[in-house]
Design a protein around this motif. Structure first.
Motif, short mmCIF file in Angstrom:
data_model
loop_
_atom_site.label_atom_id
_atom_site.label_comp_id
_atom_site.label_asym_id
_atom_site.label_seq_id
_atom_site.Cartn_x
_atom_site.Cartn_y
_atom_site.Cartn_z
N UNK A 107 56.57 50.53 37.35
CA UNK A 107 56.21 51.10 38.67
C UNK A 107 54.70 51.30 38.83
N UNK A 110 52.61 48.95 40.95
CA UNK A 110 52.85 49.06 42.41
C UNK A 110 52.03 50.21 42.97
N UNK A 111 52.05 51.33 42.26
CA UNK A 111 51.23 52.48 42.67
C UNK A 111 49.75 52.08 42.65
N UNK A 113 48.27 49.41 43.23
CA UNK A 113 47.79 48.58 44.34
C UNK A 113 47.17 49.41 45.44
N UNK A 114 47.73 50.60 45.66
CA UNK A 114 47.30 51.39 46.81
C UNK A 114 46.62 52.69 46.44
N UNK A 115 46.67 53.02 45.15
CA UNK A 115 46.20 54.33 44.75
C UNK A 115 44.71 54.52 45.07
N UNK A 116 44.35 55.77 45.43
CA UNK A 116 42.93 56.04 45.72
C UNK A 116 42.12 55.93 44.44
N UNK A 118 42.18 54.21 40.94
CA UNK A 118 42.92 53.13 40.29
C UNK A 118 42.71 53.15 38.77
N UNK A 160 50.48 62.20 40.21
CA UNK A 160 50.59 61.05 41.13
C UNK A 160 49.90 61.35 42.45
N UNK A 161 50.16 62.56 42.95
CA UNK A 161 49.59 62.96 44.24
C UNK A 161 48.05 62.98 44.16
N UNK A 164 46.93 59.26 43.95
CA UNK A 164 47.23 58.39 45.09
C UNK A 164 46.79 58.98 46.42
N UNK A 165 46.81 60.30 46.52
CA UNK A 165 46.63 60.87 47.85
C UNK A 165 45.97 62.23 47.82
N UNK B 180 52.54 57.18 51.50
CA UNK B 180 51.21 57.63 51.95
C UNK B 180 50.12 56.72 51.39
N UNK B 185 46.11 52.76 52.59
CA UNK B 185 45.43 51.51 52.26
C UNK B 185 45.37 50.56 53.46
#
Lengths: 211, 491
Positions: A107, A110-111, A113-116, A118, A160-161, A164-165, B180, B185
């Motif tokens: 997983x 996949x995270x 790819x978009x995570x703030x 990386x 994770x938060x 990623x966010x 999110x 992104x």
């Protein structure tokens, strides 16, 4: 950063694996402290000022309040060691570790790819800790260990938060943390009454409701 | 003050008032009813504002009222009020027989308002993470309403409820984080990347593969809370162990709120990865849930446990209707949420009367209820008729629409499976109904007469609604549902 995330992974195995409740709780405190340090580090490295407030709140909640509640509960109920879980101590650790690391490896990209932020190790760690919590819930029979497992996957979610966010609205962080604290308090009260009624905290022996 | 703030503040304020009110049964009962009525009126005002002026927002778009959320707010306002109204009679009986204390009654009634607050917040959260937190909070608010006694069964049910739901919802949190980060992104705007109203129209630009994973996580997470198989195991225990008004609140609203969470993800993912993917996932989940629930339903002789398995079965019906999809299928699913909410609240509240009469939930120890409490028997019959989908009762409408949607969509195998599951439920239900209502009294009769009209008022009102929604088309509600379907379909 890698060091802190690996330490968090190791501590999640220890929380899961120790027979002694006291050592399990101390391992959790260590992990929560690593998480707070990581928040500070990420805040500095990435200029994410939101993470400073996260770190301060997490310190009081996760490093101080949550372990204090569980520690008080264990002391009040005079519990020292966990009973042998289904499949034995060693086997349950091997199963939990194996499946958690495998899931995390699948997983995390996949995270990523978009995570703030990386950072691959940190992303793997966040999912690994979450999964260790899930397996703690599945494989351990002790109510106390299941509360700790809940705390584990809650730490995984927070990591994770943060990765990623971290720029999500502060209300989000507050909402999640408030839920978590209330959940731990409610579970602890339930565990106390459970012990008073059943005389133990082994949920596998509770079979009054079936079918 | 904005009406969206008001409908959040009133129940919180109500809970606080009840906590600090002196322990006088009459006083707390009167306050409880008055404050519940006030909350419901405020909710209806907010819905009226939506109907007259369209969607509106508050608090930097974090709160909003859209048609989909409003359709579910109707349940919070109506089912919530009648459950709360009945709670005062129910707890009075228990207090008079020494089964509960004033302190416990006060706690339970205050928690009911906190539960209403969390459910209202779940309906009006535009921010998906806050919606998640609110849905998780529905569990936390209701757990001590379920654990009403310090006995083994009660504690076991409470333990299962909080642990399984919290673990399940952790997956939904992961879905939220993944959504999110993926949307941030693509959209590049951190404020709108988590807002449902912003994400839905832009869903087409999101990565469909990631959103498929998001939906699987959301299905596990919200599905656990909604009682979908295989993570339904907490539900029969929690619903059967809690007091009757709590079971009505849980089954009537809390499950639907989790379904609303899932529907919001259904909408976003369907508009990105395509309706085929989400429909197939929901179909599999729906059929599995229907059959597992039908199997367990046959074996039940505890009336509350039987209704709890019914709740699982009807969550399966909603999942099935979402799986059939199309405008009609989605309409049926949302309508079923309302129909099931009224019906199941009526069913669980009726069990409160039955427990008072026989002092047990075991239907093998009942019988002859038609002569002891004829009105309760009729009300029990109305709930059973609706639950099995007899024409002219609310659930018939949504089940008929589901059949119609499936046949028009050429899904004949699915129609066959749906019909078999419903037939099993039909047989199981009527055999149970006859066992309790007719024949000789097998066990002890502890209260040998009908409840007063005031005590039965919430049941009569719910029975009226169950029949009314089965016969008439309430334009305002259909307007909400139709526009809710439009939202989901991305029109």
């Amino acid at each position: 950063m890698e060091v802190l995330t690996i330490l968090m992974m190791i501590s999640s195995v220890l929380v899961f694996g120790f027979r002694s409740y006291k050592l399990s709780i101390l391992s959790y405190v260590f992990q929560a402290f690593c998480l707070v340090s990581l928040f500070f580090l990420l805040a500095n490295l990435h200029g994410a000022k939101e993470l400073f407030s996260w770190a301060i709140i997490a310190f009081f909640m996760k490093v101080c309040l949550v372990p204090a509640i569980i520690f008080y509960l264990v002391k009040k109920l005079n519990l020292i060691h966990e009973n042998e879980p289904t499949g034995g101590f060693l086997v349950s650790i091997v199963i939990a570790f194996g499946f958690s690391i495998a899931t995390a490896m699948v997983i995390a990209p996949i995270f990523g790819e978009f995570s703030l932020i990386k950072n691959e190790t940190a992303l793997v760690a966040s999912i690994f800790i979450f999964m260790m919590g899930i397996f703690g819930f599945i494989l351990r029979n002790s109510f106390i260990k299941q509360i700790l497992a809940y705390c584990l996957f809650e730490n995984g979610i927070h990591l994770s938060l943060a990765l990623s966010a971290y720029n999500s609205h502060s209300l989000v962080e507050l909402g999640i943390l408030t839920d978590a604290i209330f959940a731990v308090i409610i579970m602890s009260v339930l565990a106390y009454h459970y012990h008073k009624t059943f005389g133990h905290v082994d949920i596998s022996k509770a079979s009054n409701l079936k079918g | 003050m904005d009406i969206l703030f008001l409908i959040l503040i009133i129940p919180l304020f109500s809970a606080l008032i009840l906590f600090i009110t002196p322990s006088n049964l009459k006083l707390i009962s009167t306050l409880h009813i008055a404050l519940s009525a006030l909350t419901s009126l405020a909710i209806f005002s907010s819905i009226a504002k939506l109907i007259s002026g369209g969607e509106y927002y508050a608090f930097n778009q974090i709160l909003f009222l859209d048609y989909l959320g409003a359709a579910f707010l109707v349940l919070v306002a109506i089912t919530g009020f009648f459950s709360n109204l009945y709670a005062t009679s129910y707890f009075k009986w228990h207090f008079q027989t020494g089964h509960t204390t004033l302190k416990h009654i006060k706690l339970n009634l205050a928690l009911a308002h906190i539960a209403i607050f969390t459910m209202t917040l779940s309906c009006i959260s535009n921010n998906l993470a806050i919606m998640w937190a609110a849905i998780e909070a529905t569990t936390l608010a209701t757990v001590f309403m379920v654990v009403s006694k310090d006995n083994k069964k009660s504690l076991e049910s409470g333990y299962k409820y909080i642990l399984i739901c919290s673990v399940g919802l952790a997956f939904a949190m992961f879905a939220t984080i993944l959504l999110y980060s993926s949307s941030l992104n693509t959209l590049g705007d951190e404020q709108s990347a988590i807002l449902f109203s912003q994400l839905l129209p832009l869903a087409g630009s999101l990565n469909p593969h990631v959103l498929m994973l998001v939906f699987i996580f959301a299905l596990i997470g919200f599905g656990t809370k909604a009682g979908l198989v295989p993570t339904h195991t907490w539900l029969p225990d929690a619903h059967s162990q809690g007091p009757a008004p709590t079971s009505a609140l849980l089954s009537g609203i809390v499950l639907k709120i989790a379904m609303l969470g899932l529907i919001r993800y259904y909408a976003i993912v369907a508009n990105s990865a395509g309706f085929g993917f989400v429909e197939n996932a929901m179909l599999i989940s729906g059929v599995l849930t229907l059959f597992v629930a039908a199997f367990f339903l046959i074996h039940q002789h505890d009336v509350k446990r039987m209704f709890a398995y019914h709740s699982i079965a009807h969550m399966g019906v909603i999942a099935f209707a979402l799986g059939i999809g199309g405008r009609l299928g989605i309409f049926a699913a949302i309508f079923h949420c309302l129909a099931h909410s009224f019906t199941k609240a009526l069913a669980f509240l009726t069990t409160g009367n039955m427990t008072r009469i026989y002092g047990t939930n075991d239907m093998h120890k009942m019988g002859n209820m038609i002569n002891i409490a004829p009105l309760t028997t009729v009300l029990f019959g109305v709930s059973i008729c609706s639950l099995v989908g007899v024409p002219a009762f609310a659930i018939f409408v949504s089940e008929f629409l589901t059949f119609k949607a499936a046949i028009l969509g050429g899904k004949f195998i699915e129609v066959g499976l749906f019909a078999i599951a419903l037939a099993i439920i039909f047989v199981a239900d009527f055999s149970h109904f006859f066992m309790a209502s007719f024949g000789k009294t097998v066990g002890e009769v502890k209260f040998g007469s009908e409840m007063s009209l005031w005590e039965n008022l919430p049941l009569i009102a719910l029975a009226f609604l169950v029949i009314a929604f089965g016969i008439w088309q309430f334009d305002s509600f259909w307007y909400l549902v139709e526009n809710g379907v439009n939202e989901i379909k991305g029109f």
